[in-house]
Motif scaffolding. Structure first.
Motif, PDB file in Angstrom:
ATOM      1  N   UNK A 200       0.832  -1.207   0.000  1.00 53.32           N
ATOM      2  CA  UNK A 200       0.000   0.000   0.000  1.00 53.32           C
ATOM      3  C   UNK A 200       0.863   1.253   0.000  1.00 53.32           C
ATOM      4  N   UNK A 201       2.030   1.183   0.648  1.00 54.18           N
ATOM      5  CA  UNK A 201       2.923   2.342   0.706  1.00 54.18           C
ATOM      6  C   UNK A 201       3.380   2.778  -0.679  1.00 54.18           C
ATOM      7  N   UNK A 202       3.275   1.888  -1.661  1.00 51.25           N
ATOM      8  CA  UNK A 202       3.697   2.209  -3.022  1.00 51.25           C
ATOM      9  C   UNK A 202       2.615   2.929  -3.818  1.00 51.25           C
ATOM     10  N   UNK A 203       1.396   2.998  -3.287  1.00 51.34           N
ATOM     11  CA  UNK A 203       0.322   3.672  -4.009  1.00 51.34           C
ATOM     12  C   UNK A 203       0.610   5.175  -4.082  1.00 51.34           C
ATOM     13  N   UNK A 204       0.333   5.804  -5.212  1.00 54.06           N
ATOM     14  CA  UNK A 204       0.725   7.205  -5.400  1.00 54.06           C
ATOM     15  C   UNK A 204       0.027   8.198  -4.483  1.00 54.06           C
ATOM     16  N   UNK A 205      -1.171   7.888  -4.019  1.00 58.93           N
ATOM     17  CA  UNK A 205      -1.909   8.846  -3.186  1.00 58.93           C
ATOM     18  C   UNK A 205      -1.851   8.500  -1.698  1.00 58.93           C
ATOM     19  N   UNK A 206      -0.986   7.560  -1.346  1.00 57.03           N
ATOM     20  CA  UNK A 206      -0.848   7.146   0.052  1.00 57.03           C
ATOM     21  C   UNK A 206       0.563   7.465   0.537  1.00 57.03           C
ATOM     22  N   UNK A 207       0.658   8.210   1.632  1.00 52.03           N
ATOM     23  CA  UNK A 207       1.956   8.526   2.234  1.00 52.03           C
ATOM     24  C   UNK A 207       1.952   7.998   3.662  1.00 52.03           C
ATOM     25  N   UNK A 208       2.808   7.008   3.924  1.00 50.31           N
ATOM     26  CA  UNK A 208       2.881   6.391   5.253  1.00 50.31           C
ATOM     27  C   UNK A 208       4.210   6.764   5.908  1.00 50.31           C
ATOM     28  N   UNK A 209       4.133   7.298   7.100  1.00 41.32           N
ATOM     29  CA  UNK A 209       5.322   7.589   7.884  1.00 41.32           C
ATOM     30  C   UNK A 209       5.286   6.794   9.175  1.00 41.32           C
ATOM     31  N   UNK A 210       6.441   6.429   9.678  1.00 35.08           N
ATOM     32  CA  UNK A 210       6.537   5.656  10.924  1.00 35.08           C
ATOM     33  C   UNK A 210       7.446   6.415  11.889  1.00 35.08           C
ATOM     34  N   UNK A 211       6.967   6.603  13.103  1.00 36.40           N
ATOM     35  CA  UNK A 211       7.766   7.272  14.124  1.00 36.40           C
ATOM     36  C   UNK A 211       8.594   6.221  14.850  1.00 36.40           C
ATOM     37  N   UNK A 212       9.911   6.232  14.694  1.00 37.15           N
ATOM     38  CA  UNK A 212      10.754   5.199  15.323  1.00 37.15           C
ATOM     39  C   UNK A 212      10.743   5.310  16.848  1.00 37.15           C
ATOM     40  N   UNK A 213      10.995   4.161  17.492  1.00 43.53           N
ATOM     41  CA  UNK A 213      11.134   4.168  18.950  1.00 43.53           C
ATOM     42  C   UNK A 213      12.164   5.202  19.394  1.00 43.53           C
ATOM     43  N   UNK A 214      13.248   5.322  18.628  1.00 47.45           N
ATOM     44  CA  UNK A 214      14.383   6.144  19.037  1.00 47.45           C
ATOM     45  C   UNK A 214      14.234   7.612  18.667  1.00 47.45           C
ATOM     46  N   UNK A 215      13.120   8.000  18.072  1.00 50.22           N
ATOM     47  CA  UNK A 215      12.945   9.400  17.665  1.00 50.22           C
ATOM     48  C   UNK A 215      12.953  10.314  18.885  1.00 50.22           C
ATOM     49  N   UNK A 216      13.688  11.408  18.773  1.00 50.21           N
ATOM     50  CA  UNK A 216      13.667  12.427  19.824  1.00 50.21           C
ATOM     51  C   UNK A 216      12.438  13.291  19.592  1.00 50.21           C
ATOM     52  N   UNK A 217      11.535  13.306  20.562  1.00 53.01           N
ATOM     53  CA  UNK A 217      10.201  13.827  20.314  1.00 53.01           C
ATOM     54  C   UNK A 217       9.972  15.180  20.976  1.00 53.01           C
ATOM     55  N   UNK A 218       9.091  15.942  20.326  1.00 52.78           N
ATOM     56  CA  UNK A 218       8.550  17.145  20.952  1.00 52.78           C
ATOM     57  C   UNK A 218       7.059  16.983  21.212  1.00 52.78           C
ATOM     58  N   UNK A 269      13.620   4.218   4.875  1.00 50.96           N
ATOM     59  CA  UNK A 269      13.768   4.144   6.332  1.00 50.96           C
ATOM     60  C   UNK A 269      12.535   3.503   6.972  1.00 50.96           C
ATOM     61  N   UNK A 270      11.344   3.835   6.469  1.00 48.35           N
ATOM     62  CA  UNK A 270      10.116   3.237   6.989  1.00 48.35           C
ATOM     63  C   UNK A 270      10.035   1.758   6.636  1.00 48.35           C
ATOM     64  N   UNK A 271      10.442   1.415   5.413  1.00 44.66           N
ATOM     65  CA  UNK A 271      10.409   0.003   4.999  1.00 44.66           C
ATOM     66  C   UNK A 271      11.377  -0.838   5.838  1.00 44.66           C
ATOM     67  N   UNK A 272      12.489  -0.262   6.240  1.00 43.81           N
ATOM     68  CA  UNK A 272      13.429  -0.991   7.092  1.00 43.81           C
ATOM     69  C   UNK A 272      12.833  -1.273   8.464  1.00 43.81           C
ATOM     70  N   UNK A 273      12.043  -0.346   8.998  1.00 42.45           N
ATOM     71  CA  UNK A 273      11.377  -0.575  10.281  1.00 42.45           C
ATOM     72  C   UNK A 273      10.384  -1.732  10.156  1.00 42.45           C
ATOM     73  N   UNK A 274       9.645  -1.767   9.039  1.00 42.82           N
ATOM     74  CA  UNK A 274       8.698  -2.857   8.819  1.00 42.82           C
ATOM     75  C   UNK A 274       9.440  -4.179   8.664  1.00 42.82           C
ATOM     76  N   UNK A 275      10.566  -4.156   7.966  1.00 35.47           N
ATOM     77  CA  UNK A 275      11.366  -5.379   7.794  1.00 35.47           C
ATOM     78  C   UNK A 275      11.828  -5.920   9.130  1.00 35.47           C
ATOM     79  N   UNK A 276      12.235  -5.017  10.025  1.00 37.44           N
ATOM     80  CA  UNK A 276      12.663  -5.467  11.370  1.00 37.44           C
ATOM     81  C   UNK A 276      11.487  -6.077  12.138  1.00 37.44           C
ATOM     82  N   UNK A 277      10.292  -5.522  11.945  1.00 41.54           N
ATOM     83  CA  UNK A 277       9.112  -6.079  12.606  1.00 41.54           C
ATOM     84  C   UNK A 277       8.814  -7.474  12.079  1.00 41.54           C
ATOM     85  N   UNK A 278       9.008  -7.697  10.777  1.00 41.40           N
ATOM     86  CA  UNK A 278       8.802  -9.022  10.184  1.00 41.40           C
ATOM     87  C   UNK A 278       9.810 -10.014  10.750  1.00 41.40           C
TER      88      UNK A 278
END
Length: 283
Positions: A200-218, A269-278
């Motif tokens: 689904x992430x490859x669909x042109x009208x879909x933009x998926x972002x993933x917030x990593x565990x290690x993200x420094x957050x505000x 970067x998002x696909x790598x997070x999904x790969x680690x989950x797999x």
């Protein structure tokens, strides 16, 4: 006093009435003076303030103008229109089964052009496979002790999800990495779900972002919510599906979505997070 179909309707009207009364008190005018300024009988002011009579949009705008607070009118008008559906109880919708709950949202999904979705708990419905949806809805039905029509509900959800591939719609979706680590179903089902997410992430009208565990957050992780264009927000809790339509509420969630989006990674970067989950499914 009008008969209301739900105590939630009356509570919403009481909250609106309290805000109008506070506005009058802040303006330092009596109910009689407000009635004079608005051109109606004093008893009408009392009925509105005590939530015995729901005000019209025109009544609210006149009230705000009389109190020198016209800038609050749009929010209060939206709250007034929202009262019939504010904080819709899940158990009320689910009482006749989960299928009806899925079908009830179809018209809204069909007319929306821009979806913004933030999820901190499960894969959003737009992106669910039948297997994942079956596992999730089965757990909901069991927890809620509602009619078990999971198969029909899943079919309705899959039918509703056609919007992600049809029409000129855009989907901006942000997931917490934790969503990918919750075992909602067995490993095989989860693997299929992750594969579908990648597709689904490859669909042109879909933009998926993933917030990593290690993200420094505000911005801290918040409860899941979905935004429909610039007009409406659905914010889920354990016992309610809140529908928010006041301009200030929509603006607040827009800011939250924008801030959360800043923490998300996309593309490779998002696909790598999904790969680690797999990979973690075999652990």
């Amino acid at each position: 006093m009008p008969q209301h179909s739900s105590p939630n309707v009356q509570r919403a009207r009481e909250a609106l009435a309290a805000r109008l009364r506070e506005m009058r008190l802040d303006a330092g005018i009596s109910g009689r003076e407000l009635a004079v300024r608005c051109g109606w009988h004093e008893s009408k002011s009392s009925r509105i303030e005590n939530a015995r009579t729901p005000p019209s949009d025109a009544d609210i705008r006149a009230w705000c103008a009389a109190c020198g607070a016209s800038e609050q009118a749009d929010d209060l008008v939206a709250a007034n229109r929202q009262s019939a559906e504010a904080s819709v109880q899940w158990r009320r919708l689910q009482g006749t089964g989960l299928r009806r709950l899925q079908e009830s949202g179809a018209p809204l999904y069909d007319r929306t052009k821009l979806f913004r979705v933030y999820c901190s708990d499960v894969i959003p419905g737009f992106l669910q496979t039948p297997g994942y949806a079956t596992a999730l809805l089965s757990s909901i039905a069991a927890f809620r002790e509602t009619k078990n029509d999971v198969s029909e509900a899943v079919a309705a959800r899959m039918d509703r999800n056609r919007v992600i591939r049809e029409g000129n719609r855009r989907f901006l979706i942000v997931l917490e990495e934790s969503v990918l680590r919750y075992r909602v179903a067995d490993a095989e089902t989860m693997a299929v779900q992750y594969g579908h997410l990648l597709a689904v992430m490859a669909l042109p009208r879909v933009a998926v972002g993933i917030i990593p565990f290690a993200a420094e957050r505000t911005v801290w992780p918040v409860a899941t919510f979905t935004m429909f264009d610039e007009k409406r927000v659905h914010a889920d809790t354990l016992d309610a599906a809140q529908t928010l339509v006041q301009p200030s509420q929509v603006k607040l969630y827009t800011r939250a979505f924008d801030r959360l989006s800043e923490h998300a990674v996309r593309g490779q970067a998002a696909r790598e997070i999904i790969a680690r989950a797999i990979t973690a499914l075999d652990a």
